[in-house]
Design a protein around this motif. Structure first.
Motif, PDB file in Angstrom:
ATOM      1  N   ASN A   1       9.530  17.852   6.966  1.00 62.71           N
ATOM      2  CA  ASN A   1       8.837  18.918   7.550  1.00 62.71           C
ATOM      3  C   ASN A   1       7.621  18.297   8.345  1.00 62.71           C
ATOM      4  OD1 ASN A   1       6.158  20.207   7.272  1.00 62.71           O
ATOM      5  ND2 ASN A   1       7.429  21.814   6.762  1.00 62.71           N
ATOM      6  N   ALA A   2       7.815  18.475   9.572  1.00 67.35           N
ATOM      7  CA  ALA A   2       7.038  17.695  10.573  1.00 67.35           C
ATOM      8  C   ALA A   2       5.622  17.600  10.066  1.00 67.35           C
ATOM      9  CB  ALA A   2       6.981  18.223  12.301  1.00 67.35           C
ATOM     10  N   LEU A   3       5.114  18.651   9.834  1.00 72.47           N
ATOM     11  CA  LEU A   3       3.449  18.831   9.325  1.00 72.47           C
ATOM     12  C   LEU A   3       3.263  17.909   8.241  1.00 72.47           C
ATOM     13  CD1 LEU A   3       0.560  19.510   9.933  1.00 72.47           C
ATOM     14  CD2 LEU A   3       1.058  21.790   8.862  1.00 72.47           C
ATOM     15  N   HIS A   4       4.122  17.994   7.136  1.00 73.00           N
ATOM     16  CA  HIS A   4       3.764  17.262   5.872  1.00 73.00           C
ATOM     17  C   HIS A   4       3.907  15.954   6.234  1.00 73.00           C
ATOM     18  CE1 HIS A   4       5.157  21.312   3.735  1.00 73.00           C
ATOM     19  NE2 HIS A   4       4.258  21.365   4.070  1.00 73.00           N
TER      20      HIS A   4
ATOM     21  N   VAL B   1       0.823  -1.081  -0.413  1.00 71.64           N
ATOM     22  CA  VAL B   1      -0.136  -0.002   0.101  1.00 71.64           C
ATOM     23  C   VAL B   1       0.882   1.231  -0.112  1.00 71.64           C
ATOM     24  CG1 VAL B   1      -1.630   1.304   1.296  1.00 71.64           C
ATOM     25  CG2 VAL B   1      -1.735  -1.040   1.308  1.00 71.64           C
ATOM     26  N   SER B   2       0.705   2.055  -0.982  1.00 79.11           N
ATOM     27  CA  SER B   2       1.239   3.343  -0.820  1.00 79.11           C
ATOM     28  C   SER B   2       0.375   4.678  -1.185  1.00 79.11           C
ATOM     29  CB  SER B   2       2.390   3.268  -1.997  1.00 79.11           C
ATOM     30  OG  SER B   2       1.919   3.311  -3.268  1.00 79.11           O
ATOM     31  N   VAL B   3       0.727   5.825  -0.862  1.00 68.01           N
ATOM     32  CA  VAL B   3      -0.027   6.985  -1.125  1.00 68.01           C
ATOM     33  C   VAL B   3       0.968   8.034  -1.780  1.00 68.01           C
ATOM     34  CG1 VAL B   3      -1.957   6.793   0.367  1.00 68.01           C
ATOM     35  CG2 VAL B   3       0.163   7.869   1.140  1.00 68.01           C
ATOM     36  N   ALA B   4       0.588   8.878  -2.489  1.00 67.45           N
ATOM     37  CA  ALA B   4       1.541   9.985  -3.079  1.00 67.45           C
ATOM     38  C   ALA B   4       1.844  10.837  -2.107  1.00 67.45           C
ATOM     39  CB  ALA B   4       0.814  10.813  -3.909  1.00 67.45           C
ATOM     40  N   ARG B   5       3.204  11.087  -2.154  1.00 67.99           N
ATOM     41  CA  ARG B   5       4.220  11.944  -1.144  1.00 67.99           C
ATOM     42  C   ARG B   5       3.911  13.341  -1.473  1.00 67.99           C
ATOM     43  NH1 ARG B   5       7.682  10.320   3.449  1.00 67.99           N
ATOM     44  NH2 ARG B   5       7.779  12.341   4.251  1.00 67.99           N
ATOM     45  N   LEU B   6       3.302  14.272  -0.787  1.00 67.43           N
ATOM     46  CA  LEU B   6       3.336  15.780  -1.057  1.00 67.43           C
ATOM     47  C   LEU B   6       3.934  16.476  -0.168  1.00 67.43           C
ATOM     48  CD1 LEU B   6      -0.567  15.661  -1.981  1.00 67.43           C
ATOM     49  CD2 LEU B   6       1.391  15.423  -3.476  1.00 67.43           C
ATOM     50  N   GLY B   7       4.340  17.742  -0.437  1.00 63.08           N
ATOM     51  CA  GLY B   7       4.846  18.297   0.425  1.00 63.08           C
ATOM     52  C   GLY B   7       6.480  18.247   0.679  1.00 63.08           C
TER      53      GLY B   7
ATOM     54  N   TYR C   1       1.376  13.025   5.567  1.00 63.86           N
ATOM     55  CA  TYR C   1       1.489  11.742   4.538  1.00 63.86           C
ATOM     56  C   TYR C   1       1.402  10.425   5.342  1.00 63.86           C
ATOM     57  CZ  TYR C   1       4.644   8.065   2.474  1.00 63.86           C
ATOM     58  OH  TYR C   1       4.690   6.796   2.040  1.00 63.86           O
ATOM     59  N   GLN C   2       1.761  10.450   6.781  1.00 65.47           N
ATOM     60  CA  GLN C   2       1.715   9.224   7.383  1.00 65.47           C
ATOM     61  C   GLN C   2       0.230   8.917   7.828  1.00 65.47           C
ATOM     62  OE1 GLN C   2       6.007  10.279   9.318  1.00 65.47           O
ATOM     63  NE2 GLN C   2       4.338  10.097  10.879  1.00 65.47           N
ATOM     64  N   ALA C   3      -0.415   9.931   8.116  1.00 68.75           N
ATOM     65  CA  ALA C   3      -2.035   9.666   8.357  1.00 68.75           C
ATOM     66  C   ALA C   3      -2.693   8.982   7.023  1.00 68.75           C
ATOM     67  CB  ALA C   3      -2.694  11.243   8.831  1.00 68.75           C
ATOM     68  N   ARG C   4      -2.407   9.793   5.929  1.00 74.96           N
ATOM     69  CA  ARG C   4      -2.835   9.138   4.662  1.00 74.96           C
ATOM     70  C   ARG C   4      -2.505   7.778   4.579  1.00 74.96           C
ATOM     71  NH1 ARG C   4      -5.685  13.208   2.439  1.00 74.96           N
ATOM     72  NH2 ARG C   4      -4.878  15.328   2.516  1.00 74.96           N
TER      73      ARG C   4
END
Length: 180
Positions: A154-157, A144-150, A161-164
């Motif tokens: 960067n702690a918020l980005h 399973v993977s999701v697109a990495r944005l940001g 990503y980890q939540a998605r």
């Protein structure tokens, strides 16, 4: 939303390392709902050092090799670690949150150590800690993977990503269970 993904950027890997920034987002595990605005605090190195928190040379060297966007954390307006912890607790404001981080032995224990060091109560219950790495290792979750944005590191980005990713894993595993 009771699930919270937290990510720290630090100057070491030990529990008493300098914390550069805290990023966190609330998310719903079983849907795509996420609070992208989240929480972010950039923390002064001096406020960490004044408490005896440490810098590890290998991590400092690692930071020198990161992108200019990641290194921006060193140039942001700063606040003290104590004020960041207070603001995070106010943002979280519910002792029944489920705290997630990418590793059972990094972000959450380091944040807990900082709260203890300040004589402050953590805004989560210790039994409500979850590990993204463990979740990623579950059968059926490895691909399973999701697109990495940001910006990476960067702690918020990274928290977004980890939540998605956790949401995508949950959805995949739920669909596989329903298909069985």
């Amino acid at each position: 939303m009771k699930d919270v993904m937290v990510d720290l950027e630090t100057l070491g890997t030990a529990a008493d390392s300098v914390i550069l920034s805290i990023g966190a987002v609330r998310f719903d595990l079983s849907s795509d709902e996420i609070d992208d605005a989240g929480f972010y605090a950039s923390i002064s190195v001096d406020s960490n050092l004044g408490l005896g928190r440490r810098i590890q040379e290998d991590t400092l060297i690692w930071w020198l090799k990161q992108s200019a966007a990641a290194q921006a954390v060193f140039h942001e307006p700063k606040q003290t670690l104590e004020s960041a912890l207070t603001e995070f607790a106010e943002w979280a404001h519910d002792g029944n949150i489920v705290m997630w981080s990418n590793g059972a032995d990094f972000d959450i224990p380091m944040l807990a150590h900082a709260y203890t060091q300040h004589g402050m109560e953590r805004p989560w219950l210790f039994w409500n800690s979850r590990c993204v790495r463990t979740y990623k290792a579950l059968p059926g979750a490895k691909d399973v993977s999701v697109a990495r944005l940001g910006t990476h590191h960067n702690a918020l980005h990274d928290a977004i990503y980890q939540a998605r990713l956790v949401q995508a894993i949950f959805k995949t595993l739920k669909n596989k269970k329903g298909a069985a």
